[in-house]
Design an enzyme around this catalytic site. Sequence first.
Site, short mmCIF file in Angstrom:
data_model
loop_
_atom_site.label_atom_id
_atom_site.label_comp_id
_atom_site.label_asym_id
_atom_site.label_seq_id
_atom_site.Cartn_x
_atom_site.Cartn_y
_atom_site.Cartn_z
N PRO A 60 55.23 62.16 38.01
CA PRO A 60 53.81 61.84 38.13
C PRO A 60 53.22 62.32 39.46
O PRO A 60 52.08 62.81 39.51
CB PRO A 60 53.78 60.30 38.04
CG PRO A 60 55.04 59.93 37.32
CD PRO A 60 56.05 60.97 37.70
N CYS B 147 28.45 28.85 51.39
CA CYS B 147 27.25 29.39 50.74
C CYS B 147 26.87 28.55 49.52
O CYS B 147 26.39 27.45 49.69
CB CYS B 147 27.42 30.87 50.43
SG CYS B 147 25.82 31.70 50.39
N HIS C 16 28.90 33.08 55.45
CA HIS C 16 30.24 33.40 54.96
C HIS C 16 31.21 33.61 56.13
O HIS C 16 31.40 34.75 56.55
CB HIS C 16 30.20 34.67 54.11
CG HIS C 16 29.46 34.51 52.83
ND1 HIS C 16 30.10 34.22 51.64
CD2 HIS C 16 28.14 34.57 52.53
CE1 HIS C 16 29.20 34.12 50.67
NE2 HIS C 16 28.01 34.32 51.19
N GLU D 31 34.31 33.61 56.12
CA GLU D 31 35.49 34.39 55.72
C GLU D 31 35.34 35.87 56.09
O GLU D 31 36.34 36.56 56.27
CB GLU D 31 35.76 34.23 54.22
CG GLU D 31 34.78 34.91 53.26
CD GLU D 31 33.52 34.11 52.96
OE1 GLU D 31 33.18 33.19 53.74
OE2 GLU D 31 32.86 34.40 51.93
#
Length: 536
Positions: A191, A382, A508, A510
């Site tokens: 491949p 949020c 947010h 994160e």
Amino acid sequence: MTKYIFVTGGVTSSLGKGIIAASLAKLLQARGYKVTIQKFDPYINIDPGTLNPYEHGECYVTEDGAETDLDLGHYERFLNVPTSQANNVTTGRIYQHVIQQERAGAYLGKTVQVIPHITDEIKRRMQLLGESGEYDIIITELGGTVGDIESLPFVEAVRQLRWELGANNSLVIHLTLVPYLAAAGELKTKPTQHSVKTLLEYGVQPDILVCRTEHKLSQEIRKKLAQFCNVNINAVVESIDASTIYDVPLLMLKENLDKTALTKLKLSNKNEPDLENWKNFLGKLKNPTSEVNIALVGKYVELPDAYKSIIEGFIHAGATNECKVKVSYIAAESVTKENVAEKLKGMDGVLVAPGFGERGLDGKLNAIQYVRENNIPFFGICLGMQCSVIEFGRNVLGLKDANSFEMDANTSNPVINLMEEQKNITNMGGTMRLGAYDCEIKKGTKAFAIYGKTKISERHRHRYEFNNDYLKQYEAAGMIASGFNPETGLVEIVELKNHPFFVAGQFHPELKSTVANPHPLFVSFVAAALANKKSK
Ligand code: GLN
């Protein structure tokens, strides 16, 4: 002069080009080079902001408010350097610009074509970040797999650009798969041979092969790959499955990926990479002294990529607390008043996730009521924050139809309201309140104890906000606004006074948690969950 590294993918998608690009960038950065990474995506959306998370995983938002691919999150988490609007470009964005130019008459009567006009625009964008002279090396990841119809103009742009940049100023890394056939007991190179052939048909010879594999590559396999793909044997790099993505930079270091790249670019590799902090982090990550269970309640839980940055935020915070964070995904829709205790059994903390739309709302409210009443640490992000406001309105203030305007435009108590500046917006793409905004934290609050300062900045992606008409009522009953946007008064953080840890943000967090700087909200939430576990 800025040097360019292009990363293409072969054989299949999902091989982790973003992680390889970020890992190489980390190693180059650790050797003292200034590096940035950009991603070129072949789809036609202008940006992933309008994509359903099921389609494309999380939408990552940059400081300057670009809605981007989640790979940019990896770049930031690894490098601890912010990315921007210019770091993510799609086919849609390229065509939008070219078509605008055409309408403006910029092509002076010429026929506008994929080559040269689209490829020229791709090349211009590829070099945009290099213009400032700020970076020694720019890594460009090409989304998709070589051979896809839609990636063709990008591969062609790489071919042209390599020629324009001249020898030693660019290189191509081809990330490929070397599958293991259990029945034959063998790793297979075919491949990879085929996907390199496809690249060669387009006129691009890769310089380095990074081979994803479940088993170690023998010298024989390396030689075969090198010979059939015209690369040096040192340029065949094994990328074996790792237990954590944060191992990959060290695995690539062992395989000399950075050295090989630097040699090809004629850059010095004298400075040994300084990975002290990275190794410290890994040490803590791999040797936890305790464990906590966190429930992530959301509506996209079937696809963990939808919450990528949250998961990574927990990994960083876990390492800081020397504690393994086990995240259990709970489908919001499945949480009822009757089963909530059962669903959240054994959970040391509960996070209610960001999101859009009504599906799963009741389940989120049930989960929040339960953790509020049972003193279980809660963290809302949020929509999770907005839900905590709705829940408090309904169950503490007795506003039975308290709701977000997003879920019920006819409620008589829109405790979460559409932001004023959103009211006349009809276009969905790129029109939310996006990117970094300042937040001022009130002293004496939990938020202040967590951040240790009064001025912070966090990233956003929302249209709705706390309705300040209700603020007095909420605060009198014990839910206080501990963070505000200083310009508009928009409530950024709410928390409960009489609760061990109930903190929720409109932003947010994160998106800003990195290996070098785990986010304080995640760190404190995990610590609270740990304390809760110990007190049981
Ligand atoms: N749907 C909510 C809003 O638009 C929350 C968005 C989110 O959670 N990112 O305000």
